[in-house]
Scaffold this motif. Sequence first.
Motif, PDB file in Angstrom:
ATOM      1  N   PHE A  54      -2.074  11.944  -2.391  1.00  0.00           N
ATOM      2  CA  PHE A  54      -1.981  12.795  -3.412  1.00  0.00           C
ATOM      3  C   PHE A  54      -0.514  12.560  -4.002  1.00  0.00           C
ATOM      4  O   PHE A  54      -0.403  12.612  -5.218  1.00  0.00           O
ATOM      5  CB  PHE A  54      -2.144  14.196  -2.971  1.00  0.00           C
ATOM      6  N   CYS A  55       0.828  12.471  -3.054  1.00  0.00           N
ATOM      7  CA  CYS A  55       2.159  11.948  -3.508  1.00  0.00           C
ATOM      8  C   CYS A  55       1.932  10.761  -4.463  1.00  0.00           C
ATOM      9  O   CYS A  55       2.429  10.628  -5.543  1.00  0.00           O
ATOM     10  CB  CYS A  55       2.847  11.839  -2.272  1.00  0.00           C
ATOM     11  N   ARG A  56       0.961   9.752  -4.106  1.00  0.00           N
ATOM     12  CA  ARG A  56       0.895   8.684  -4.769  1.00  0.00           C
ATOM     13  C   ARG A  56       0.478   8.686  -6.268  1.00  0.00           C
ATOM     14  O   ARG A  56       0.775   8.383  -7.313  1.00  0.00           O
ATOM     15  CB  ARG A  56       0.169   7.456  -4.057  1.00  0.00           C
ATOM     16  N   GLY A 115      -1.171   3.757 -14.539  1.00  0.00           N
ATOM     17  CA  GLY A 115      -1.554   4.967 -13.848  1.00  0.00           C
ATOM     18  C   GLY A 115      -2.299   5.017 -12.642  1.00  0.00           C
ATOM     19  O   GLY A 115      -2.641   4.008 -11.986  1.00  0.00           O
ATOM     20  N   PRO A 116      -2.280   6.089 -11.868  1.00  0.00           N
ATOM     21  CA  PRO A 116      -2.965   6.285 -10.508  1.00  0.00           C
ATOM     22  C   PRO A 116      -4.498   5.576 -10.428  1.00  0.00           C
ATOM     23  O   PRO A 116      -4.732   4.988  -9.464  1.00  0.00           O
ATOM     24  CB  PRO A 116      -2.876   7.824 -10.149  1.00  0.00           C
ATOM     25  N   LEU A 117      -5.159   5.644 -11.180  1.00  0.00           N
ATOM     26  CA  LEU A 117      -6.506   4.999 -11.261  1.00  0.00           C
ATOM     27  C   LEU A 117      -6.502   3.427 -11.342  1.00  0.00           C
ATOM     28  O   LEU A 117      -7.238   3.049 -10.722  1.00  0.00           O
ATOM     29  CB  LEU A 117      -7.414   5.597 -12.630  1.00  0.00           C
ATOM     30  N   ASN A 118      -5.637   3.134 -12.185  1.00  0.00           N
ATOM     31  CA  ASN A 118      -5.386   1.448 -12.243  1.00  0.00           C
ATOM     32  C   ASN A 118      -5.015   1.094 -10.846  1.00  0.00           C
ATOM     33  O   ASN A 118      -5.639   0.130 -10.312  1.00  0.00           O
ATOM     34  CB  ASN A 118      -4.597   1.099 -13.314  1.00  0.00           C
ATOM     35  N   VAL A 119      -3.976   1.895 -10.241  1.00  0.00           N
ATOM     36  CA  VAL A 119      -3.656   1.451  -8.806  1.00  0.00           C
ATOM     37  C   VAL A 119      -4.488   1.500  -7.815  1.00  0.00           C
ATOM     38  O   VAL A 119      -5.052   0.710  -6.958  1.00  0.00           O
ATOM     39  CB  VAL A 119      -2.311   2.526  -8.412  1.00  0.00           C
ATOM     40  N   ALA A 120      -5.628   2.633  -7.935  1.00  0.00           N
ATOM     41  CA  ALA A 120      -6.825   2.812  -7.005  1.00  0.00           C
ATOM     42  C   ALA A 120      -7.819   1.908  -7.112  1.00  0.00           C
ATOM     43  O   ALA A 120      -8.338   1.094  -6.253  1.00  0.00           O
ATOM     44  CB  ALA A 120      -7.318   4.261  -7.206  1.00  0.00           C
ATOM     45  N   LYS A 155     -10.701   3.435  -2.417  1.00  0.00           N
ATOM     46  CA  LYS A 155     -11.756   4.851  -2.810  1.00  0.00           C
ATOM     47  C   LYS A 155     -11.041   6.156  -2.379  1.00  0.00           C
ATOM     48  O   LYS A 155     -11.500   7.094  -3.049  1.00  0.00           O
ATOM     49  CB  LYS A 155     -12.910   4.634  -1.805  1.00  0.00           C
ATOM     50  N   GLU A 156     -10.390   6.405  -1.252  1.00  0.00           N
ATOM     51  CA  GLU A 156      -9.636   7.556  -1.076  1.00  0.00           C
ATOM     52  C   GLU A 156      -8.975   8.216  -2.033  1.00  0.00           C
ATOM     53  O   GLU A 156      -8.908   9.228  -2.585  1.00  0.00           O
ATOM     54  CB  GLU A 156      -8.886   7.366   0.241  1.00  0.00           C
ATOM     55  N   LEU A 157      -8.209   7.101  -2.726  1.00  0.00           N
ATOM     56  CA  LEU A 157      -7.295   7.409  -3.626  1.00  0.00           C
ATOM     57  C   LEU A 157      -8.019   7.880  -4.986  1.00  0.00           C
ATOM     58  O   LEU A 157      -7.750   8.817  -5.551  1.00  0.00           O
ATOM     59  CB  LEU A 157      -6.240   6.304  -3.987  1.00  0.00           C
ATOM     60  N   LEU A 158      -8.832   7.110  -5.281  1.00  0.00           N
ATOM     61  CA  LEU A 158      -9.784   7.533  -6.410  1.00  0.00           C
ATOM     62  C   LEU A 158     -10.571   8.843  -6.413  1.00  0.00           C
ATOM     63  O   LEU A 158     -10.438   9.571  -7.367  1.00  0.00           O
ATOM     64  CB  LEU A 158     -10.936   6.118  -6.580  1.00  0.00           C
ATOM     65  N   TYR A 202      -8.304  11.565  -6.721  1.00  0.00           N
ATOM     66  CA  TYR A 202      -7.464  11.917  -7.940  1.00  0.00           C
ATOM     67  C   TYR A 202      -8.608  12.771  -8.778  1.00  0.00           C
ATOM     68  O   TYR A 202      -8.390  13.775  -9.230  1.00  0.00           O
ATOM     69  CB  TYR A 202      -7.483  10.645  -8.643  1.00  0.00           C
ATOM     70  N   PHE A 203     -10.075  12.359  -8.690  1.00  0.00           N
ATOM     71  CA  PHE A 203     -10.957  13.300  -9.560  1.00  0.00           C
ATOM     72  C   PHE A 203     -11.226  14.613  -8.656  1.00  0.00           C
ATOM     73  O   PHE A 203     -11.401  15.625  -9.266  1.00  0.00           O
ATOM     74  CB  PHE A 203     -12.135  12.458  -9.640  1.00  0.00           C
ATOM     75  N   ALA A 204     -10.996  14.588  -7.711  1.00  0.00           N
ATOM     76  CA  ALA A 204     -11.375  16.263  -6.637  1.00  0.00           C
ATOM     77  C   ALA A 204     -10.169  16.966  -7.177  1.00  0.00           C
ATOM     78  O   ALA A 204     -10.464  18.196  -7.071  1.00  0.00           O
ATOM     79  CB  ALA A 204     -11.538  15.672  -5.237  1.00  0.00           C
TER      80      ALA A 204
END
Length: 187
Positions: A47-49, A96-101, A107-110, A113-115
């Motif tokens: 989440f911090c990322r 942004g965070p989605l491109n990093v994921a 998958k956890e980061l992605l 993000y949405f959750a």
Amino acid sequence: IKFRLWDAVQNWFNKKGEIYEFLINRFKHPSTWNYPYENFYRMIEKFCRIVLYHEISEQEETLSTWRKIIKSCENAKTEHILRSIQDLIADFSEKGPLNVAIKEKDKELLCLYFAVQKPYQKKMLTNTISQIEKALINNNWEKINSLRVAQFEKWKNNYRNIIEIFESKDFEEVRNITDKIFEGGIN
């Protein structure tokens, strides 16, 4: 950050969808966690990322005119929509965070993000979330990236249109277009 994440986790168990199922399977129910709560701290790191990459990209994507529009806003709903558009542009951008994921195939980061998205963003992304869930089932990162790019362009176009309307018309027109965007009447 811990409180916001903890609050979000409590709601996952009542939600349906690939994103929530993945997170529940990966991190388990908090009642099963043992001290020192490694699952929760792993979520906090992710989440911090998300927050970090969001803030970095938001600084690059936000224009002073957009800040003026938000300052001019006297309607809470319109302000939430405007801030959501700004957030979505940052999150779907190259930094942004989605491109990093996507680049890291994380998958956890992605999913996280949405959750953890706020209600306005979730409503504005309903169709996209559904498409991403389908792509996640097949680990189709190319499809997820194409959705990211399409969403970035969509929100960036809405952003430009709102700025143009703000500069050439009155704020009531800004409110009208944001309402249409929110209700899905404008893509």
